[in-house]
Write a protein that holds these residues in place. Sequence first.
Motif, PDB file in Angstrom:
ATOM      1  N   MET A   8      46.665  58.673  41.540  1.00 32.37           N
ATOM      2  CA  MET A   8      47.018  57.375  42.069  1.00 32.37           C
ATOM      3  C   MET A   8      45.786  56.626  42.557  1.00 32.37           C
ATOM      4  SD  MET A   8      49.714  55.781  42.033  1.00 32.37           S
ATOM      5  CE  MET A   8      51.255  55.439  42.683  1.00 32.37           C
ATOM      6  N   THR A   9      44.879  57.337  43.193  1.00 28.47           N
ATOM      7  CA  THR A   9      43.663  56.701  43.694  1.00 28.47           C
ATOM      8  C   THR A   9      42.818  56.193  42.527  1.00 28.47           C
ATOM      9  OG1 THR A   9      43.688  58.204  45.567  1.00 28.47           O
ATOM     10  CG2 THR A   9      41.643  57.047  45.146  1.00 28.47           C
ATOM     11  N   PHE A  10      42.750  56.962  41.462  1.00 27.24           N
ATOM     12  CA  PHE A  10      41.967  56.570  40.289  1.00 27.24           C
ATOM     13  C   PHE A  10      42.510  55.279  39.684  1.00 27.24           C
ATOM     14  CE2 PHE A  10      41.281  56.759  35.675  1.00 27.24           C
ATOM     15  CZ  PHE A  10      39.892  56.721  35.655  1.00 27.24           C
ATOM     16  N   GLN A  11      43.840  55.154  39.615  1.00 30.22           N
ATOM     17  CA  GLN A  11      44.452  53.951  39.063  1.00 30.22           C
ATOM     18  C   GLN A  11      44.140  52.734  39.922  1.00 30.22           C
ATOM     19  OE1 GLN A  11      48.561  55.071  38.834  1.00 30.22           O
ATOM     20  NE2 GLN A  11      48.368  55.892  36.735  1.00 30.22           N
ATOM     21  N   ARG A  12      44.169  52.880  41.216  1.00 36.72           N
ATOM     22  CA  ARG A  12      43.846  51.766  42.125  1.00 36.72           C
ATOM     23  C   ARG A  12      42.394  51.334  41.964  1.00 36.72           C
ATOM     24  NH1 ARG A  12      47.018  53.623  47.619  1.00 36.72           N
ATOM     25  NH2 ARG A  12      49.093  53.296  46.771  1.00 36.72           N
ATOM     26  N   ILE A  13      41.511  52.296  41.798  1.00 38.93           N
ATOM     27  CA  ILE A  13      40.088  51.978  41.624  1.00 38.93           C
ATOM     28  C   ILE A  13      39.885  51.224  40.311  1.00 38.93           C
ATOM     29  CG2 ILE A  13      37.804  52.988  41.205  1.00 38.93           C
ATOM     30  CD1 ILE A  13      38.559  55.189  43.202  1.00 38.93           C
ATOM     31  N   VAL A  14      40.533  51.671  39.244  1.00 31.32           N
ATOM     32  CA  VAL A  14      40.416  51.011  37.940  1.00 31.32           C
ATOM     33  C   VAL A  14      40.970  49.589  38.011  1.00 31.32           C
ATOM     34  CG1 VAL A  14      41.219  51.057  35.542  1.00 31.32           C
ATOM     35  CG2 VAL A  14      40.383  53.141  36.622  1.00 31.32           C
ATOM     36  N   VAL A  15      42.123  49.408  38.641  1.00 30.76           N
ATOM     37  CA  VAL A  15      42.720  48.077  38.775  1.00 30.76           C
ATOM     38  C   VAL A  15      41.816  47.173  39.614  1.00 30.76           C
ATOM     39  CG1 VAL A  15      44.659  46.793  39.766  1.00 30.76           C
ATOM     40  CG2 VAL A  15      45.080  48.840  38.397  1.00 30.76           C
ATOM     41  N   ALA A  16      41.267  47.702  40.706  1.00 30.25           N
ATOM     42  CA  ALA A  16      40.372  46.916  41.552  1.00 30.25           C
ATOM     43  C   ALA A  16      39.121  46.494  40.778  1.00 30.25           C
ATOM     44  CB  ALA A  16      39.989  47.711  42.799  1.00 30.25           C
ATOM     45  N   LEU A  17      38.570  47.390  39.988  1.00 28.16           N
ATOM     46  CA  LEU A  17      37.392  47.050  39.176  1.00 28.16           C
ATOM     47  C   LEU A  17      37.722  45.988  38.126  1.00 28.16           C
ATOM     48  CD1 LEU A  17      35.686  50.522  38.649  1.00 28.16           C
ATOM     49  CD2 LEU A  17      34.865  48.607  40.018  1.00 28.16           C
ATOM     50  N   LEU A  18      38.879  46.095  37.510  1.00 30.02           N
ATOM     51  CA  LEU A  18      39.284  45.083  36.535  1.00 30.02           C
ATOM     52  C   LEU A  18      39.468  43.713  37.198  1.00 30.02           C
ATOM     53  CD1 LEU A  18      41.760  47.058  34.248  1.00 30.02           C
ATOM     54  CD2 LEU A  18      39.504  46.174  33.652  1.00 30.02           C
ATOM     55  N   VAL A  19      40.068  43.705  38.376  1.00 32.96           N
ATOM     56  CA  VAL A  19      40.242  42.447  39.112  1.00 32.96           C
ATOM     57  C   VAL A  19      38.881  41.855  39.460  1.00 32.96           C
ATOM     58  CG1 VAL A  19      41.071  41.451  41.281  1.00 32.96           C
ATOM     59  CG2 VAL A  19      42.546  42.977  39.972  1.00 32.96           C
ATOM     60  N   LEU A  20      37.942  42.690  39.917  1.00 37.67           N
ATOM     61  CA  LEU A  20      36.602  42.207  40.234  1.00 37.67           C
ATOM     62  C   LEU A  20      35.892  41.654  39.003  1.00 37.67           C
ATOM     63  CD1 LEU A  20      35.290  44.884  42.757  1.00 37.67           C
ATOM     64  CD2 LEU A  20      35.782  42.467  43.208  1.00 37.67           C
ATOM     65  N   ILE A  21      36.063  42.317  37.870  1.00 36.85           N
ATOM     66  CA  ILE A  21      35.435  41.830  36.634  1.00 36.85           C
ATOM     67  C   ILE A  21      36.022  40.479  36.232  1.00 36.85           C
ATOM     68  CG2 ILE A  21      35.268  42.278  34.146  1.00 36.85           C
ATOM     69  CD1 ILE A  21      34.957  45.253  34.857  1.00 36.85           C
ATOM     70  N   VAL A  22      37.335  40.344  36.314  1.00 36.38           N
ATOM     71  CA  VAL A  22      37.977  39.076  35.956  1.00 36.38           C
ATOM     72  C   VAL A  22      37.530  37.967  36.905  1.00 36.38           C
ATOM     73  CG1 VAL A  22      40.206  37.880  35.848  1.00 36.38           C
ATOM     74  CG2 VAL A  22      39.942  40.143  34.815  1.00 36.38           C
ATOM     75  N   VAL A  23      37.490  38.235  38.196  1.00 39.19           N
ATOM     76  CA  VAL A  23      37.045  37.238  39.169  1.00 39.19           C
ATOM     77  C   VAL A  23      35.582  36.883  38.920  1.00 39.19           C
ATOM     78  CG1 VAL A  23      36.561  36.860  41.624  1.00 39.19           C
ATOM     79  CG2 VAL A  23      38.738  37.845  40.921  1.00 39.19           C
ATOM     80  N   GLY A  24      34.747  37.863  38.628  1.00 38.07           N
ATOM     81  CA  GLY A  24      33.334  37.611  38.342  1.00 38.07           C
ATOM     82  C   GLY A  24      33.136  36.750  37.108  1.00 38.07           C
ATOM     83  N   LEU A  25      33.872  37.052  36.041  1.00 37.26           N
ATOM     84  CA  LEU A  25      33.776  36.240  34.826  1.00 37.26           C
ATOM     85  C   LEU A  25      34.277  34.811  35.080  1.00 37.26           C
ATOM     86  CD1 LEU A  25      34.915  38.788  32.102  1.00 37.26           C
ATOM     87  CD2 LEU A  25      32.617  37.888  32.495  1.00 37.26           C
ATOM     88  N   GLY A  26      35.318  34.678  35.870  1.00 33.22           N
ATOM     89  CA  GLY A  26      35.808  33.338  36.220  1.00 33.22           C
ATOM     90  C   GLY A  26      34.773  32.549  37.007  1.00 33.22           C
ATOM     91  N   ALA A  27      34.117  33.207  37.964  1.00 29.08           N
ATOM     92  CA  ALA A  27      33.085  32.530  38.752  1.00 29.08           C
ATOM     93  C   ALA A  27      31.903  32.133  37.882  1.00 29.08           C
ATOM     94  CB  ALA A  27      32.617  33.442  39.889  1.00 29.08           C
ATOM     95  N   ILE A  28      31.501  33.004  36.974  1.00 27.02           N
ATOM     96  CA  ILE A  28      30.396  32.675  36.066  1.00 27.02           C
ATOM     97  C   ILE A  28      30.767  31.476  35.196  1.00 27.02           C
ATOM     98  CG2 ILE A  28      29.141  33.514  34.032  1.00 27.02           C
ATOM     99  CD1 ILE A  28      29.162  36.288  35.366  1.00 27.02           C
ATOM    100  N   GLY A  29      31.989  31.461  34.666  1.00 22.76           N
ATOM    101  CA  GLY A  29      32.447  30.329  33.853  1.00 22.76           C
ATOM    102  C   GLY A  29      32.471  29.034  34.635  1.00 22.76           C
ATOM    103  N   TYR A  30      32.920  29.099  35.888  1.00 18.09           N
ATOM    104  CA  TYR A  30      32.949  27.900  36.731  1.00 18.09           C
ATOM    105  C   TYR A  30      31.543  27.358  36.983  1.00 18.09           C
ATOM    106  CZ  TYR A  30      33.413  24.948  40.832  1.00 18.09           C
ATOM    107  OH  TYR A  30      33.325  23.901  41.703  1.00 18.09           O
ATOM    108  N   PHE A  31      30.617  28.227  37.344  1.00 20.57           N
ATOM    109  CA  PHE A  31      29.256  27.774  37.626  1.00 20.57           C
ATOM    110  C   PHE A  31      28.562  27.272  36.368  1.00 20.57           C
ATOM    111  CE2 PHE A  31      29.740  30.523  41.446  1.00 20.57           C
ATOM    112  CZ  PHE A  31      29.616  29.508  42.382  1.00 20.57           C
ATOM    113  N   GLU A  32      28.849  27.884  35.235  1.00 24.00           N
ATOM    114  CA  GLU A  32      28.277  27.407  33.976  1.00 24.00           C
ATOM    115  C   GLU A  32      28.808  26.009  33.652  1.00 24.00           C
ATOM    116  OE1 GLU A  32      28.551  28.668  29.354  1.00 24.00           O
ATOM    117  OE2 GLU A  32      28.187  30.283  30.787  1.00 24.00           O
ATOM    118  N   TRP A  33      30.092  25.791  33.874  1.00 23.44           N
ATOM    119  CA  TRP A  33      30.680  24.483  33.635  1.00 23.44           C
ATOM    120  C   TRP A  33      30.062  23.437  34.563  1.00 23.44           C
ATOM    121  CZ3 TRP A  33      33.904  21.801  37.142  1.00 23.44           C
ATOM    122  CH2 TRP A  33      34.447  20.618  36.631  1.00 23.44           C
TER     123      TRP A  33
END
Length: 115
Positions: free
Chosen positions: A1-26
């Motif tokens: 269960m802990t492993f799944q939470r860590i994976v989900v948290a990392l995916l959320v961070l990656i998505v948020v990071g890519l969104g922020a990069i796209g916003y700043f590039e725009w």
Amino acid sequence: MTFQRIVVALLVLIVVGLGAIGYFEWKMAVQVRTLKAFVEGYVFNEAVMACEQAKSSTPFKWNGGKSTSVIGLNSVKPDKYNVSASYTLLADGVYCDYDPIKRKAEIGSSFLERE
């Protein structure tokens, strides 16, 4: 269960990071377009005057020309320390490259072949 939470948290961070990069590039793209438009507007009158006064066998007539268009601001980096800028105008099939740094116009020249 802990492993799944860590994976989900990392995916959320990656998505948020890519969104922020796209916003700043725009945002940066909008600022660059605004700056380019300002520079082109600032250089336009000088370019027209220099192109009309340039000595050439083919006269450049912006004022009174039947078909005129602005190609725009171009730049080429011939080596890692220098950048050559050119503002290109087209009037009745005659190209004129204006160098805003040297304040010199060349009629019928190709910007990429210019020294």
